[in-house]
Design a protein around this motif. Sequence first.
Motif, PDB file in Angstrom:
ATOM      1  N   LEU A 156       0.830  -1.207   0.000  1.00  0.00           N
ATOM      2  CA  LEU A 156       0.000   0.000   0.000  1.00  0.00           C
ATOM      3  C   LEU A 156       0.860   1.252   0.000  1.00  0.00           C
ATOM      4  O   LEU A 156       1.948   1.274   0.558  1.00  0.00           O
ATOM      5  N   LEU A 157       0.331   2.308  -0.621  1.00  0.00           N
ATOM      6  CA  LEU A 157       0.993   3.605  -0.592  1.00  0.00           C
ATOM      7  C   LEU A 157       0.923   4.165   0.828  1.00  0.00           C
ATOM      8  O   LEU A 157      -0.099   4.053   1.487  1.00  0.00           O
ATOM      9  N   ASP A 158       2.034   4.750   1.297  1.00  0.00           N
ATOM     10  CA  ASP A 158       2.065   5.389   2.611  1.00  0.00           C
ATOM     11  C   ASP A 158       2.270   6.891   2.362  1.00  0.00           C
ATOM     12  O   ASP A 158       3.397   7.345   2.208  1.00  0.00           O
ATOM     13  N   PRO A 159       1.188   7.670   2.302  1.00  0.00           N
ATOM     14  CA  PRO A 159       1.294   9.081   1.901  1.00  0.00           C
ATOM     15  C   PRO A 159       2.187   9.901   2.831  1.00  0.00           C
ATOM     16  O   PRO A 159       2.942  10.759   2.373  1.00  0.00           O
ATOM     17  N   GLN A 160       2.111   9.600   4.133  1.00  0.00           N
ATOM     18  CA  GLN A 160       2.926  10.313   5.113  1.00  0.00           C
ATOM     19  C   GLN A 160       4.421  10.060   4.839  1.00  0.00           C
ATOM     20  O   GLN A 160       5.234  10.975   4.816  1.00  0.00           O
ATOM     21  N   GLY A 161       4.738   8.780   4.599  1.00  0.00           N
ATOM     22  CA  GLY A 161       6.123   8.424   4.290  1.00  0.00           C
ATOM     23  C   GLY A 161       6.592   9.042   2.982  1.00  0.00           C
ATOM     24  O   GLY A 161       7.729   9.509   2.874  1.00  0.00           O
ATOM     25  N   LYS A 162       5.698   9.032   1.980  1.00  0.00           N
ATOM     26  CA  LYS A 162       6.048   9.624   0.689  1.00  0.00           C
ATOM     27  C   LYS A 162       6.380  11.110   0.837  1.00  0.00           C
ATOM     28  O   LYS A 162       7.324  11.617   0.228  1.00  0.00           O
ATOM     29  N   ALA A 163       5.592  11.817   1.665  1.00  0.00           N
ATOM     30  CA  ALA A 163       5.833  13.240   1.890  1.00  0.00           C
ATOM     31  C   ALA A 163       7.210  13.460   2.515  1.00  0.00           C
ATOM     32  O   ALA A 163       7.960  14.358   2.117  1.00  0.00           O
ATOM     33  N   VAL A 164       7.557  12.604   3.493  1.00  0.00           N
ATOM     34  CA  VAL A 164       8.858  12.743   4.150  1.00  0.00           C
ATOM     35  C   VAL A 164       9.985  12.399   3.173  1.00  0.00           C
ATOM     36  O   VAL A 164      11.022  13.067   3.145  1.00  0.00           O
ATOM     37  N   THR A 165       9.772  11.360   2.344  1.00  0.00           N
ATOM     38  CA  THR A 165      10.778  11.009   1.330  1.00  0.00           C
ATOM     39  C   THR A 165      11.069  12.224   0.457  1.00  0.00           C
ATOM     40  O   THR A 165      12.237  12.562   0.198  1.00  0.00           O
ATOM     41  N   GLY A 166      10.008  12.907  -0.002  1.00  0.00           N
ATOM     42  CA  GLY A 166      10.174  14.091  -0.844  1.00  0.00           C
ATOM     43  C   GLY A 166      10.916  15.203  -0.120  1.00  0.00           C
ATOM     44  O   GLY A 166      11.830  15.819  -0.685  1.00  0.00           O
ATOM     45  N   SER A 167      10.555  15.428   1.147  1.00  0.00           N
ATOM     46  CA  SER A 167      11.210  16.485   1.927  1.00  0.00           C
ATOM     47  C   SER A 167      12.694  16.198   2.108  1.00  0.00           C
ATOM     48  O   SER A 167      13.535  17.079   1.937  1.00  0.00           O
ATOM     49  N   LEU A 168      13.023  14.951   2.448  1.00  0.00           N
ATOM     50  CA  LEU A 168      14.429  14.594   2.673  1.00  0.00           C
ATOM     51  C   LEU A 168      15.226  14.842   1.413  1.00  0.00           C
ATOM     52  O   LEU A 168      16.330  15.398   1.444  1.00  0.00           O
ATOM     53  N   SER A 169      14.661  14.443   0.268  1.00  0.00           N
ATOM     54  CA  SER A 169      15.360  14.607  -1.005  1.00  0.00           C
ATOM     55  C   SER A 169      15.584  16.097  -1.299  1.00  0.00           C
ATOM     56  O   SER A 169      16.675  16.511  -1.684  1.00  0.00           O
ATOM     57  N   ARG A 170      14.556  16.919  -1.067  1.00  0.00           N
ATOM     58  CA  ARG A 170      14.696  18.364  -1.294  1.00  0.00           C
ATOM     59  C   ARG A 170      15.708  18.998  -0.353  1.00  0.00           C
ATOM     60  O   ARG A 170      16.378  19.973  -0.706  1.00  0.00           O
TER      61      ARG A 170
END
Lengths: 82, 82
Positions: free
Chosen positions: B14-28
Motif C-alpha cells: 500500500l501507498l504510505d502518503p505520510q512516508g512519501k511526503a517525508v521522502t520528498g522532503s528529505l530529497s529536497r
Amino acid sequence: MPTIVVDVMPKAELLDPQGKAVTGSLSRLGHGAFQNVRIGKRIELTVDGDVTDAVLAEARTIADEILSNGVIEDVVSIEVVE
Amino acid sequence: MPTIVVDVMPKAELLDPQGKAVTGSLSRLGHGAFQNVRIGKRIELTVDGDVTDAVLAEARTIADEILSNGVIEDVVSIEVVE
C-alpha cells in the motif's frame, strides 16, 4: 536493500493523550493486564547502497532534526535492519 | 515494570502518503541517501506483573484486533523489553 529503523516516542514526562485513550479502551474491554500504553512512531528509511558510518550519522541527524520534535519526543533507537 | 513493544507498519503493497511526503522532503533538503521512507507506529504496553505466556498471547490478540487495522497494516513485531 538495507533499512534503518528509527523509533520515536513521546517524552516520558509528558502526557500521551492517544496512549491514555487506548489505555482506557483496553481496560473497558477487559484487558486489565496492561496498565499503561504509550504510542510513538516507527520510521523505516530505505538506504540506496551500503550503510556506511556517514549514512548512519546522517540518519542520526535526520532523526533528531526532522523526524522527531525534540520538545515533546525522544529518539529511542536507531538500528540497521537488512 | 516489563514493557511489551508492538510495531505496526502500513502494508508493503500500500501507498504510505505520510512516508512519501517525508521522502520528498528529505530529497529536497539534500538527504538523497534515503530512497524511501515508511512511517508506522510503535506501541509500548506496560505490564503490571510478570509477562507470562498468557499475557503475551493477550498482547498478540490486542495487537491484531485493536492496535492495528488488518486491512491496511501489519503487526511486524511484538517483543518484551524489561
